[in-house]
Design an enzyme around this catalytic site. Structure first.
Site, PDB file in Angstrom:
ATOM      1  CB  SER A 220      -1.057   0.027   1.236  1.00 53.12           C
ATOM      2  OG  SER A 220      -0.079  -0.229   2.375  1.00 53.12           O
ATOM      3  N   GLY A 222      -0.125   4.603   0.015  1.00 45.69           N
ATOM      4  CA  GLY A 222      -1.060   5.757   0.481  1.00 45.69           C
ATOM      5  C   GLY A 222      -1.809   6.575  -0.633  1.00 45.69           C
ATOM      6  N   GLY A 225      -1.757   5.013  -4.185  1.00 42.76           N
ATOM      7  CA  GLY A 225      -2.349   3.574  -4.434  1.00 42.76           C
ATOM      8  C   GLY A 225      -1.813   2.587  -3.779  1.00 42.76           C
ATOM      9  N   GLY A 251      -5.499   1.153   5.330  1.00 41.28           N
ATOM     10  CA  GLY A 251      -4.299   0.176   4.696  1.00 41.28           C
ATOM     11  C   GLY A 251      -5.318  -1.396   5.159  1.00 41.28           C
ATOM     12  CG  ASP A 252      -5.752  -1.976   9.168  1.00 39.24           C
ATOM     13  OD1 ASP A 252      -4.626  -2.483   8.812  1.00 39.24           O
ATOM     14  OD2 ASP A 252      -5.973  -1.201  10.250  1.00 39.24           O
TER      15      ASP A 252
END
Length: 315
Positions: A220, A222, A225, A251-252
């Protein structure tokens, strides 16, 4: 079914203020509390989207009772291992431009017997799962190789394991060869031991891990993308959010969407699209609130197998 293991869960309090100024008194404009911890966030996101999941975690103390109540209210199925210490309380300070300042407690110290009970509770349910996900930091008293042990034991039983952590626990887990890892940009650079300033640098480092036995590396990035690399494919996906409210748990949610897509049999590119869609939707919500199906509407995700490898990534 996706089973998540969160060794260090939390109650997350999000406080919204106009501007954070060190050493001064602030008056919050709003606040909320949510269940927290990476694996719990994955299970919350799956539940909100109608997926089947079970969250395994230690619970203890007053905060543990509150966490259990919050999960019940959210309809998240959970398997609790009772521990003597109290679950941690984490605080996120949110500013209007989306800037998030986090204050995370260390969590309770777990005894060897409590650690064994946590692993057993996860392994006992693993035969019903499409994926088992080990997520987040480790509390005091938990050996660094907890996730590595989880990977090894589940591989022996044919289980598919995803890991999302950082530092020494991630390095140990990667050495055990999980099926999937999902670090962020900073965690990935730490894992491979070098700076990764461009998209091409991330792609090359991911290919090295795939060649070494990791089936799927999803990083990931941020606002840039996410990049997914397998032996057959390299896929980049990105969504633009004009007015982010909070990055906590985004992110989770991205990992939850990715695993949900893979569980449904989506190819890697489509599963990554689902993951980035869920993660982008989370950024539009306050605190660590996870997106419902309605929150996904109007968000466009751009997917390509030919990203510009010269792109300098933001931090």
């Amino acid at each position: 079914m996706i089973i998540t293991l969160t060794p260090n869960p939390s109650v997350d309090r999000a406080i919204v203020i106009d501007d954070l100024r060190r050493g001064e008194v602030h008056r919050a404009t709003s606040s909320r509390i949510d269940p927290g911890g990476k694996g719990i966030n994955v299970s919350r996101a799956l539940t909100a989207q109608g997926g089947e999941t079970l969250a395994v975690m230690p619970l203890g103390g007053a905060e543990g009772h509150l966490l259990g109540d919050l999960l019940d209210q959210a309809g998240v199925a959970h398997g609790a291992v009772e521990v003597a210490g109290s679950v941690r309380m984490n605080i996120s300070v949110l500013e209007p431009d989306g800037t998030t300042t986090k204050l995370n407690e260390p969590g309770p110290e777990l005894s060897p017997a409590e650690v064994d009970a946590l692993l057993t509770a996860t392994l006992d349910r693993a035969d019903t799962a499409d994926w088992i996900v080990g997520c987040g930091s480790l509390p005091p008293g938990v050996p660094t190789d907890l996730y590595a042990t989880l990977v090894t034991r589940l591989r022996d039983r044919g289980g598919r394991v995803a890991i999302d952590t950082s530092g020494a626990p991630m390095a140990a887990a990667v050495a055990a060869r999980p099926h999937l890892i999902k670090p962020n940009h900073e965690e990935f650079a730490e894992l491979v031991g070098r700076d990764l300033p461009t998209m091409g640098d991330v792609r090359d480092a991911a290919r090295e891990l795939v060649a070494d036995g990791i089936e799927i590396v999803a990083v990931s990035l941020g606002g840039d993308g996410a990049l997914l690399v397998t032996a057959e494919d390299t896929v980049h996906a990105r969504a633009t959010i004009e007015r982010p409210l909070s990055t906590v748990g985004a992110g989770d949610c991205m990992l939850a969407g990715l695993l949900h897509g893979l569980t449904l049999g989506q190819p890697a590119a489509e599963a990554l699209r689902t993951g980035v869609l869920w993660g982008a939707a989370a950024v539009t919500l306050p605190g660590s609130l996870v997106p419902s199906p309605a929150d996904l509407r109007g968000i466009t995700v751009h997917v390509t197998r030919d990203p510009d490898l010269r792109t300098v990534l933001s931090h």
